[in-house]
Write a protein that holds these residues in place. Structure first.
Motif, short mmCIF file in Angstrom:
data_model
loop_
_atom_site.label_atom_id
_atom_site.label_comp_id
_atom_site.label_asym_id
_atom_site.label_seq_id
_atom_site.Cartn_x
_atom_site.Cartn_y
_atom_site.Cartn_z
N ASN A 154 2.48 -2.57 6.45
CA ASN A 154 0.90 -2.31 5.64
C ASN A 154 0.69 -3.14 4.44
OD1 ASN A 154 -1.15 -0.75 6.47
ND2 ASN A 154 -0.17 1.34 6.16
N ASP A 193 0.97 -1.32 0.03
CA ASP A 193 -0.09 0.02 0.04
C ASP A 193 0.95 1.29 0.10
OD1 ASP A 193 -2.41 -1.11 -0.19
OD2 ASP A 193 -3.28 -0.71 1.90
N ARG A 216 -8.83 0.00 -3.64
CA ARG A 216 -8.55 0.52 -2.42
C ARG A 216 -9.86 1.55 -1.88
NH1 ARG A 216 -3.09 1.23 -4.35
NH2 ARG A 216 -1.76 -0.65 -3.56
N ARG A 253 3.29 0.03 -6.15
CA ARG A 253 2.16 0.22 -5.45
C ARG A 253 0.68 -0.02 -6.18
NH1 ARG A 253 3.81 5.37 -1.83
NH2 ARG A 253 4.16 5.91 -4.16
#
Length: 788
Positions: free
Chosen positions: A237, A231, A346, A317
């Motif tokens: 994360n 992320d 996301r 990412r």
């Protein structure tokens, strides 16, 4: 009506998509057969040392320049390179007794009771992790592959571990896995009967994790792909994303409906302290939608996920997610390719949770209080706040874990970029099964070249173009490659940008195919431009690989429009020169064919006929037909005489392919000629089986004492017949005939060949098989040799 309407809408939408797809159906501009790929050195195939490979796993190791393969009871290591034959193998059968136990449970010896290698992953710098079904007793081992530059390939057969939770027991069941940080993340069915579906984390120093047995979490899933995607820069994360299908539970869906999901877990999840002990506490999922907008807001959905490919970008990412979908409708068979952005995925996970209270309540967005920290987030520096710091998921409050267990589904679905597929196919004679994508820099921009594998052994090379600010897309199938000799399902695709090669796996073997071969498109600027291949450009003298940073300044390329009239206007347009006129003879009332095949199946062909100075388009009807290979006259008439011009039009560009002068011979004249020239010929020119004269004149009559009148008449007869056939240079034709049939040395050779043919024919007759000798010699030819 409530139950009828959705089904009716589905039919209407499905038929709409079928109609649209049929109208927009594009054919490959270039079709290359298995032989074409081999002859141009574009492909090489490895079928295993012992023939059938039964490929079930593949791992492309570009660091070591090696390709690792797993099959039935066997492992292979191949050095990458053009037509490399350097291979090593390891025989890896099930453990002693497991094969017999498998057979005793009623499983099939050939298709189930073997060690089918399903997983090949890099374990460390010198070893691979390999796992196989082990005759329904999964097992794993570590393969020593050495360092870069070495070609070693060994395994200690005594150092074998239990593979349960790493690969399925059943070799036919799908699963997905990814290896990261010494840990294996796998989505699969983990029991003998194939009912215990779960997401596992195994190996490494942390405890084994799995999803809780609950249909809210996973309802009869089919796992397709798994990827770790960060992320941000905080490794705490990192999340592992799973792509799968499952039976839907949302409102409005009929029983048995299938939805495609993207689910995720935190890589550092260790479960809860009192709730969800050793179970995922961060698992959440969202629906992936791939649909075609229809009239009145009715969309046609492609719900069955077939394959997923992550197109990595400079920003690790935010890769682009390419996915192939199929329909599960009985109305039509359709396929679509949708592309998803990680930002949209996301956003769905950061949105509201789906909520349903009791069996009679409708699903909706959860509007109550969401506990802190938000379910689905990872314990990290970003999550921690002053006074509320969480070292691991074991520190999460029980309220968070209870909420996560009861609300795994997000309310907001994930839509593809531009809210529509980049490719739609309906009612095609094959299935789309695998996909990989290469992002290519071209003269007029950046293009994603899709390589799509089918269930018949072909690979489609496709690009999708957007029309300016419009949402309309144009699909361009650049090539269709028949990778394998026989139709076979393509089960894996891997792409090497470094080597500019595609590695295509199937049950019969694995093929290395070059991504491009620009010279295949032809030797002219126009053909290179019309190809619209982002890999290729006209460099002033040939169609060659386009390199953005290349030293050659002269580049002609037009992927978006493929218009050679603009790109090649100042070139030596030799390919546009008007072709010379060829003569074609036809007989009245007989059928005649004028051949003209465009280089591209995407080109539209038109026929013009010229009478004097006037050119008219040929009128087509039941008597005159336009086919893929030319113009067919089913019955020729005298008024059909004229000069026929064949033209092709592709992307607004027109060129003349052929100019044919058709002369129609009157039927009475031909009959009179045949009757006149047979008069006075010796009986040796008759066909003994039919009693009629042959349709050709052997020159052997010259050496058998025929009279000068007969010889002269024979020569005249021969010239007239050849005139009807249509050669333009009769003296050369006659000279060839005399050289072939009138030379004593050649005649002796023919008689010797005849004797060998008879012997071969006799042997073949005894063996009750076809003759393997002179297949081109007909009985009429043999009689001619006998007479000579």
């Amino acid at each position: 009506m409530k139950g009828f309407t959705p089904f009716s809408n589905m039919i209407i939408a499905a038929l709409l998509v079928a109609a649209v797809s049929a109208a927009k159906l594009s054919v490959p501009r270039l079709r290359l057969s298995y032989k074409d790929l081999l002859s141009t050195n574009r492909s090489s195939v490895f079928n295993g040392v012992h023939g059938q490979l039964s490929l079930t796993a593949i791992f492309l190791d570009e660091y070591r320049d090696r390709l690792f393969l797993g099959g039935k009871d066997i492992l292979y290591s191949l050095m990458l390179g053009p037509a490399s034959t350097d291979s090593k193998e390891i025989y890896w059968p099930p453990l002693p007794g497991n094969r017999d136990n498998c057979i005793q449970t009623g499983k099939d010896l050939q298709t189930e009771c073997a060690n089918f290698v399903r997983l090949l992953q890099p374990y460390n710098r010198t070893h691979l992790l390999a796992c196989g079904t082990g005759a329904f007793q999964p097992m794993c081992a570590y393969i020593y592959v050495g360092h870069r530059g070495e070609h070693v390939f060994t395994m200690d057969p005594t150092n074998v571990e239990n593979g349960r939770g790493k690969v399925p027991h059943d070799p036919s069941l799908p699963f997905a896995s990814t290896f990261s940080g010494g840990e294996l993340y796998t989505g699969l069915t983990a029991d003998f009967l194939g009912r215990d579906s779960a997401i596992f984390r195994s190996m490494g120093h942390r405890s084994i994790m799995r999803t809780e047995t609950d249909q809210k979490l996973l309802h009869d899933p089919k796992f397709i792909a798994a990827h770790l995607i960060p992320d941000n820069d905080d490794r705490d994360n990192n999340k592992v994303y799973f792509f799968f299908t499952e039976k839907a539970s949302e409102a409005g869906d009929r029983e048995g409906a299938i939805h495609t999901r993207v689910g995720r877990v935190c890589a550092n999840d260790v479960g809860g302290q009192r709730v969800l002990v050793n179970k995922w506490s961060t698992f959440i999922k969202a629906r992936l939608v791939c649909s075609v907008p229809g009239p009145h807001g009715i969309d046609t959905h492609f719900n069955q996920l077939e394959d997923v490919f992550l197109l990595r970008t400079k920003d690790e990412r935010n890769p682009d997610v390419y996915a192939i979908f199929s329909t599960i409708s009985n109305v039509f068979q359709g396929y679509a390719v949708c592309v998803y952005r990680m930002a949209d995925i996301r956003e769905a996970f950061n949105g509201p949770f789906a909520h349903k209270e009791g069996p009679d309540y409708q699903w909706g967005a959860y509007e109550g209080r969401v506990p802190y920290p938000r379910p689905g987030v990872c314990p990290s520096k970003i999550t921690n706040q002053p006074g509320s710091e969480f070292g691991s998921t074991k520190d999460f409050p029980d309220s968070v874990l209870h909420f996560a267990r009861s609300h795994p589904l997000m309310w907001q679905p994930v839509y593809p970029a531009l809210r529509q597929p980049v490719l739609v196919k309906a009612n095609i004679p094959y299935k789309l099964k695998q996909i990989v994508v290469d992002r290519v820099e071209a003269e007029d921009g950046q293009y994603d070249v899709m390589f799509i594998g089918t269930d018949v052994g072909t690979v489609l090379k496709v690009i999708s173009l957007h029309s300016g600010n419009s949402l309309d897309t144009e699909e361009v199938i650049l090539e269709e490659l028949q990778v394998f000799k026989v139709p076979t399902p393509i089960t894996s695709l891997d792409i090497s940008v470094k080597r500019q090669a595609l590695y295509v796996g199937s049950p019969v073997g694995v093929a290395q195919v070059k991504l491009h071969r620009c010279e295949t498109y032809g030797k002219a600027c126009t053909e290179c431009c019309l190809a619209r291949d982002p890999y290729c450009a006209w460099d002033g003298s040939s169609c060659s690989r386009y390199l953005p940073n290349g030293k050659r300044r002269y580049r002609r390329q037009d992927i978006r429009h493929g218009n050679p009239a603009l790109q090649c206007v100042d070139q030596n347009m030799s390919d546009l020169d008007v072709p010379e006129v060829r003569m074609v003879y036809g007989t009245e009332n007989n059928s005649t064919f004028l051949e003209c095949v465009p280089r591209s199946p995407q080109a539209a062909v038109t026929w013009l006929v010229q009478h004097d100075d006037r050119k008219d388009e040929v009128k087509l009807d039941d008597r005159v037909l336009s086919t893929e290979h030319g113009l067919l006259f089913r019955r020729l008439l005298p008024q059909d005489e004229g000069v026929y011009i064949c033209r092709s039009r592709e992307h607004g560009f027109t060129q003349t392919l052929a100019r044919l002068t058709l002369e129609v011979l009157q039927g009475d004249t031909v009959d009179e000629l045949m009757a006149r020239d047979y008069v006075g010929l010796p009986d040796s020119f008759k066909d003994r089986s039919t009693g009629s004269y042959r349709a050709w004149m052997p020159c052997g009559s010259y050496s058998r004492g025929g009279s000068s009148g007969q010889i002269s008449q024979s020569r005249t007869w021969f010239k007239d017949i050849m005139q009807l056939i249509g050669p333009s240079n009769l003296p050369h034709v006659e000279e060839y005939c005399e050289r072939m049939w009138c030379n004593d040395k050649l005649r002796r050779k023919h008689k010797s060949m005849l004797e060998k043919y008879r012997q071969a024919q006799e042997s073949a007759r005894k063996a009750r098989s076809k003759s393997s000798g002179e297949r081109n010699r007909t009985p009429r030819d043999l009689r001619a040799w006998e007479e000579e």
